[in-house]
Motif scaffolding. Structure first.
Motif, PDB file in Angstrom:
ATOM      1  N   VAL A 149      -2.540   3.187  15.591  1.00  0.00           N
ATOM      2  CA  VAL A 149      -1.815   1.857  15.314  1.00  0.00           C
ATOM      3  C   VAL A 149      -2.248   0.890  16.447  1.00  0.00           C
ATOM      4  CG1 VAL A 149       0.300   0.687  15.004  1.00  0.00           C
ATOM      5  CG2 VAL A 149      -0.225   3.004  13.997  1.00  0.00           C
ATOM      6  N   GLN A 203      -2.534  -8.582   1.465  1.00  0.00           N
ATOM      7  CA  GLN A 203      -1.731  -7.471   1.996  1.00  0.00           C
ATOM      8  C   GLN A 203      -1.339  -6.358   0.936  1.00  0.00           C
ATOM      9  OE1 GLN A 203      -1.470 -10.835   2.354  1.00  0.00           O
ATOM     10  NE2 GLN A 203      -0.513 -11.532   4.460  1.00  0.00           N
ATOM     11  N   VAL A 233       0.731   2.096   2.776  1.00  0.00           N
ATOM     12  CA  VAL A 233       2.000   2.424   3.680  1.00  0.00           C
ATOM     13  C   VAL A 233       2.956   3.229   2.620  1.00  0.00           C
ATOM     14  CG1 VAL A 233       3.995   1.475   5.016  1.00  0.00           C
ATOM     15  CG2 VAL A 233       1.593   0.676   5.581  1.00  0.00           C
ATOM     16  N   PRO A 249      -2.941  -2.631   1.994  1.00  0.00           N
ATOM     17  CA  PRO A 249      -2.345  -2.040   3.155  1.00  0.00           C
ATOM     18  C   PRO A 249      -0.913  -1.569   2.743  1.00  0.00           C
ATOM     19  CG  PRO A 249      -3.529  -4.122   3.750  1.00  0.00           C
ATOM     20  CD  PRO A 249      -3.673  -4.256   2.302  1.00  0.00           C
ATOM     21  N   ALA A 250      -0.184  -2.531   1.937  1.00  0.00           N
ATOM     22  CA  ALA A 250       1.287  -2.169   1.811  1.00  0.00           C
ATOM     23  C   ALA A 250       1.445  -1.158   0.823  1.00  0.00           C
ATOM     24  CB  ALA A 250       1.752  -3.386   1.124  1.00  0.00           C
ATOM     25  N   PRO A 256       5.988   8.616   8.740  1.00  0.00           N
ATOM     26  CA  PRO A 256       6.199   7.214   9.447  1.00  0.00           C
ATOM     27  C   PRO A 256       7.215   7.137  10.774  1.00  0.00           C
ATOM     28  CG  PRO A 256       5.840   6.971   6.910  1.00  0.00           C
ATOM     29  CD  PRO A 256       6.219   8.439   7.423  1.00  0.00           C
ATOM     30  N   TRP A 305       2.295   6.534   2.049  1.00  0.00           N
ATOM     31  CA  TRP A 305       2.681   7.494   3.199  1.00  0.00           C
ATOM     32  C   TRP A 305       3.952   7.677   3.319  1.00  0.00           C
ATOM     33  CZ3 TRP A 305       2.286   5.124   8.992  1.00  0.00           C
ATOM     34  CH2 TRP A 305       2.437   6.056   9.840  1.00  0.00           C
ATOM     35  N   VAL A 306       5.012   6.569   3.050  1.00  0.00           N
ATOM     36  CA  VAL A 306       6.184   6.774   2.939  1.00  0.00           C
ATOM     37  C   VAL A 306       6.707   7.698   2.072  1.00  0.00           C
ATOM     38  CG1 VAL A 306       8.616   5.695   2.879  1.00  0.00           C
ATOM     39  CG2 VAL A 306       6.840   4.475   4.345  1.00  0.00           C
TER      40      VAL A 306
END
Lengths: 293, 249
Positions: A264, A50, A57, A53-54, A77, A60-61
């Protein structure tokens, strides 16, 4: 009795002291205790899968919040989440999803049946192999997407063309892996079936198909992935509905948020369907799991 | 192509072989072999590796599709084969393996009974790879038994088992054969196994049957019996092992 006990104890303590006399110098010698450099990857990190991918993200945030990412290039997002809500509210997402899923499932099912029948026919008879294997290998060499212009001329731009394209793509991995597994079935089992005087039907259903099942399921995993890929392509080239159409339309209007919603959904579809196939694999191949235990 | 085995004409014989020839390319594996096996007779076939024992058994079982050959070969319709490996389908449970190809509830019931006979009651739902080698071979025996064969062909069935398990399997096989009375052809390279089990021992050498010996010792047979030792010495010399197989007490 007591003397016997004592004697036993004395003997055992003597032997243990002799043992320790052997052990001590070995431990004391520093040369042998030097550890080797580890060459393998070592123990697994908790939640290791995980982390990647975390992190993406998170980037991105963070990037969107700090204004490093231009929303015209990549929506934030929260904009994507908003778009998600909006599309569901309008009913566009559900409608397009149902359309796409129907095409995918229909194409997949048709491809599965045809691929399996071809593989069993080619696997069980020399004539079948002579007639089928060559054409399938040729088809395999042609990218499915290259066939689309021809398929449009033949089937028009309606559902028929889309389902056919998906089915044609799916047939290949199903055929290749099932056929390969069939050919790999131990000839000793064939001999067994002969001595048991099994009927052709029993032979196929008790020996051939279960024996080829691991190969079939591997083919199915490739087929499911391929089915979504082909779906995207046919929907983006020529469609008036479906997820691919929704994404293509969003490109015309520069709506990166809608594009991302579509992506998504594709990710979720891909992961969920692969998970389902693996679940199926675990259920029907339970005889194999006992080997791993 | 080898001629198909036809059904027996005579009722009292389980196997009737005349002038059986089998060839691979230019090499003759079986050279004009004659053999009769009576109903219920337990015959062991000994031979060095490469002597043609397996070819002979395959010919009797009708499994030599692409082998050239001639000769008369009569075997009963309902024959069973036990292979050296248990040859269970790993994707079928124990009971499904025993009843492979048998229809309906009657087959199920017979399968359960056969499993009980080999001492595997209650293991019906197990997968083959959950069983030990000896247990797997017992399932294979049950699979043969359930078909009530008039002829049981066994190709070194205990060759892959450890010595203790092998002894237990000898007792079991003897017991099962005494009860069901099939004719048996047991191919083996183990002289002691042959002497303890068989009514009659054949030795195959370079495609010829060079020995046909009736064993009249009472059963169960004692390996320490001097007559046992004498037969062993005789058979070993026929197999080209000249040292007398004298056993330390």
């Amino acid at each position: 009795m007591a003397t016997i006990w004592d004697a036993d104890e004395a003997k055992s303590s003597r032997s243990s002291s002799r043992e320790s006399a052997y052990i001590v110098p070995a431990v004391a010698r520093p040369v042998t205790s030097r550890s080797r450099r580890r060459l393998g990857p070592g123990p697994a990190i908790p939640f290791g899968l995980q982390i990647g991918p975390a992190l993406l993200v998170l980037l991105w945030v963070g990037g969107s919040a700090l204004g490093w990412i231009d929303p015209r290039i990549l929506s934030a997002p929260w904009t994507v989440v908003e778009a998600f809500g909006r599309l569901i509210e309008q009913g566009r997402l559900q409608d397009n999803f149902v359309t796409s899923a129907t095409r995918a499932l229909l194409g997949l099912s048709i491809g599965l049946v045809i691929g399996t029948i071809l593989a069993v026919t080619a696997g069980l008879s020399r004539i079948g192999e002579a007639l089928i294997d060559g054409p399938v290998q040729i088809k395999r060499a042609i990218p499915t997407l290259a066939l689309i212009p021809l398929l449009i001329l033949w089937f028009g731009i309606g559902e028929g063309m889309k389902v056919t394209t998906i089915a044609l793509a799916v047939i290949i991995p199903i055929y290749i892996h099932t056929h390969n597994a069939l050919r790999g079935i131990d000839s000793r089992y064939v001999e067994l079936a002969e001595t048991l005087r099994m009927s052709q039907k029993d032979f196929i259903f008790q020996v051939v198909l279960p024996g080829a099942l691991p190969g079939f399921l591997l083919g199915l995993r490739f087929a499911v992935t391929l089915c979504w890929v082909s779906l995207v392509v046919v929907e983006q080239i020529n469609a008036t509905s479906g997820l691919g159409y929704m994404i293509d339309l969003a490109r015309n209007y520069g709506q990166t948020d809608v594009i991302l919603v579509g992506l998504v959904v594709y990710v979720l579809l891909g992961l969920v369907s692969d998970g389902l196939v693996r679940l199926l694999e675990r259920r029907v191949l339970s005889w194999r799991r006992t080997l791993a235990n | 192509m080898a001629p198909h085995s036809s059904q027996l004409k005579s009722a009292s014989r389980a196997v009737h072989v005349r002038n059986l020839v089998r060839r691979f390319a230019t090499k003759t594996i079986l050279d004009r072999v004659d053999l009769d096996i009576a109903e219920g007779e337990f015959v062991a076939l000994l031979g060095r590796s490469g002597s043609g024992k397996s070819t002979f058994l395959k010919a009797l079982a009708g499994l030599d599709h692409d082998v050239q050959g001639t000769g008369t070969l009569e075997t009963p319709e309902n024959l069973s084969v036990v292979f050296q490996d248990a040859r269970l389908l790993p994707w079928r449970t124990v009971i499904q393996n025993v009843t492979l190809g048998l229809p309906g509830a009657a087959g199920q019931e017979a399968g359960r009974k056969a499993l009980a006979e080999v001492g595997l009651e209650g293991r019906e739902a197990a997968w083959p790879n959950q069983l030990s080698g000896g247990e797997q071979q017992r399932v294979a025996l049950a699979r043969s038994l359930v078909r009530q064969p008039s002829l049981l062909l066994a190709d070194e069935p205990f060759g892959a088992l450890d010595a203790l398990t092998r002894l237990k399997m000898h007792y079991l096989l003897r017991e099962l054969c005494a009860r069901h009375r099939p004719a048996v052809l047991l191919v083996t390279h183990d002289v002691d196994e042959a002497i303890s089990l068989a009514d009659r021992i054949l030795v195959l050498d370079e495609g010829h049957l060079i020995e046909d010996l009736r064993i009249d010792l009472p059963t169960p047979r004692d390996h320490g019996d001097p007559r046992f030792a004498k037969i062993r010495t005789q058979l070993l010399s026929r197999l080209g092992v000249e040292t007398p197989g004298r056993r330390a007490a």
